[in-house]
Design a protein around this motif. Structure first.
Motif, short mmCIF file in Angstrom:
data_model
loop_
_atom_site.label_atom_id
_atom_site.label_comp_id
_atom_site.label_asym_id
_atom_site.label_seq_id
_atom_site.Cartn_x
_atom_site.Cartn_y
_atom_site.Cartn_z
N VAL A 59 35.93 -35.54 -22.96
CA VAL A 59 35.62 -36.03 -21.62
C VAL A 59 36.56 -37.19 -21.30
N GLU A 60 37.21 -37.11 -20.14
CA GLU A 60 38.07 -38.21 -19.69
C GLU A 60 37.27 -39.11 -18.77
N PHE A 61 37.22 -40.39 -19.13
CA PHE A 61 36.58 -41.40 -18.30
C PHE A 61 37.69 -42.20 -17.63
N ALA A 62 37.59 -42.37 -16.32
CA ALA A 62 38.66 -43.05 -15.57
C ALA A 62 38.07 -43.97 -14.52
N LEU A 63 38.90 -44.92 -14.10
CA LEU A 63 38.54 -45.80 -12.99
C LEU A 63 38.72 -45.04 -11.68
N GLN A 64 38.18 -45.55 -10.59
CA GLN A 64 38.36 -44.90 -9.28
C GLN A 64 39.83 -44.80 -8.90
N SER A 65 40.65 -45.70 -9.41
CA SER A 65 42.08 -45.68 -9.12
C SER A 65 42.79 -44.54 -9.84
N GLY A 66 42.09 -43.90 -10.80
CA GLY A 66 42.69 -42.81 -11.56
C GLY A 66 43.17 -43.22 -12.93
N GLU A 67 43.15 -44.50 -13.22
CA GLU A 67 43.58 -44.99 -14.53
C GLU A 67 42.57 -44.58 -15.60
N THR A 68 43.06 -43.94 -16.66
CA THR A 68 42.18 -43.48 -17.73
C THR A 68 41.65 -44.65 -18.54
N ILE A 69 40.33 -44.67 -18.76
CA ILE A 69 39.69 -45.65 -19.63
C ILE A 69 39.75 -45.13 -21.06
N ALA A 70 39.31 -43.86 -21.23
CA ALA A 70 39.27 -43.25 -22.56
C ALA A 70 39.08 -41.75 -22.43
N ILE A 71 39.54 -41.02 -23.43
CA ILE A 71 39.21 -39.61 -23.57
C ILE A 71 38.46 -39.50 -24.89
N LEU A 72 37.19 -39.12 -24.79
CA LEU A 72 36.30 -39.13 -25.95
C LEU A 72 35.73 -37.75 -26.22
N THR A 73 35.51 -37.44 -27.48
CA THR A 73 34.81 -36.23 -27.86
C THR A 73 33.32 -36.55 -27.83
N MET A 74 32.59 -35.78 -27.03
CA MET A 74 31.16 -36.05 -26.85
C MET A 74 30.34 -34.78 -26.95
N GLU A 75 29.11 -34.94 -27.41
CA GLU A 75 28.19 -33.83 -27.50
C GLU A 75 27.43 -33.69 -26.18
N GLU A 76 27.02 -32.46 -25.88
CA GLU A 76 26.30 -32.18 -24.63
C GLU A 76 25.04 -33.03 -24.50
N LYS A 77 24.39 -33.33 -25.62
CA LYS A 77 23.16 -34.13 -25.58
C LYS A 77 23.41 -35.56 -25.08
N ASP A 78 24.66 -36.01 -25.12
CA ASP A 78 25.00 -37.36 -24.68
C ASP A 78 25.60 -37.38 -23.28
N LEU A 79 25.52 -36.24 -22.57
CA LEU A 79 26.09 -36.12 -21.23
C LEU A 79 25.05 -35.56 -20.27
N ILE A 80 25.21 -35.88 -19.01
CA ILE A 80 24.39 -35.27 -17.97
C ILE A 80 25.32 -34.74 -16.90
N LEU A 81 25.11 -33.51 -16.48
CA LEU A 81 25.92 -32.87 -15.45
C LEU A 81 25.57 -33.47 -14.10
N LEU A 82 26.59 -33.86 -13.34
CA LEU A 82 26.39 -34.41 -12.01
C LEU A 82 26.62 -33.32 -10.96
N HIS A 83 25.87 -33.40 -9.88
CA HIS A 83 25.96 -32.42 -8.80
C HIS A 83 26.32 -33.12 -7.50
N PHE A 84 27.14 -32.46 -6.69
CA PHE A 84 27.53 -33.02 -5.40
C PHE A 84 26.93 -32.22 -4.25
N GLU A 85 26.33 -31.08 -4.56
CA GLU A 85 25.70 -30.22 -3.56
C GLU A 85 24.36 -29.78 -4.08
N LYS A 86 23.57 -29.16 -3.23
CA LYS A 86 22.28 -28.64 -3.66
C LYS A 86 22.45 -27.64 -4.78
N ALA A 87 21.52 -27.66 -5.72
CA ALA A 87 21.58 -26.71 -6.85
C ALA A 87 21.12 -25.33 -6.41
#
Length: 87
Positions: A59-87
Motif C-alpha cells: 500500500v502506498e501512503f502519500a500526501l495530498q500533494s502526491g509525495e509518497t510517505i511510505a510503501i508498506l506491506t500490509m495485511e487485509e485485517k489492518d486495512l479498511i476499504l474506502l468508498h466514494f459512491e453508494k455500495a
C-alpha cells in the motif's frame, strides 16, 4: 491504548465487512493501525499498488500533494476499504 485500538479496529471491520467486497489492486484504503516509524498514522489513506498474496498487499501512503510517505506491506485485517459512491 494498543488493546483499545485493536478492539475498535476489529469492531469496525466486523460491522463493515457485511457490506464490502475484498480489497483489490488500486483500491483506496485506510490504515487501521499506526506505524509511526514509517510516518503512517491510524486512518491514513493509501492506495493498493500490489497484491502479494491472499490478504497481503503493498500500500502506498502519500500526501495530498502526491509525495509518497511510505510503501508498506500490509495485511487485509489492518486495512479498511474506502468508498466514494453508494455500495
Amino acid at each position: 491504548m494498543c488493546r483499545e485500538l485493536c478492539f475498535r479496529s476489529c469492531y469496525i471491520k466486523k460491522k463493515i465487512k457485511m457490506k464490502t467486497r475484498p480489497i483489490q489492486l488500486l483500491d483506496v484504503v485506510a490504515s487501521l493501525k499506526s506505524i509511526e516509524n514509517e510516518g503512517v498514522i491510524l486512518g491514513q489513506v493509501g492506495t493498493v499498488v500490489e497484491k502479494l498474496a491472499p490478504g497481503v498487499f503493498d500500500v502506498e501512503f502519500a500526501l495530498q500533494s502526491g509525495e509518497t510517505i511510505a510503501i508498506l506491506t500490509m495485511e487485509e485485517k489492518d486495512l479498511i476499504l474506502l468508498h466514494f459512491e453508494k455500495a
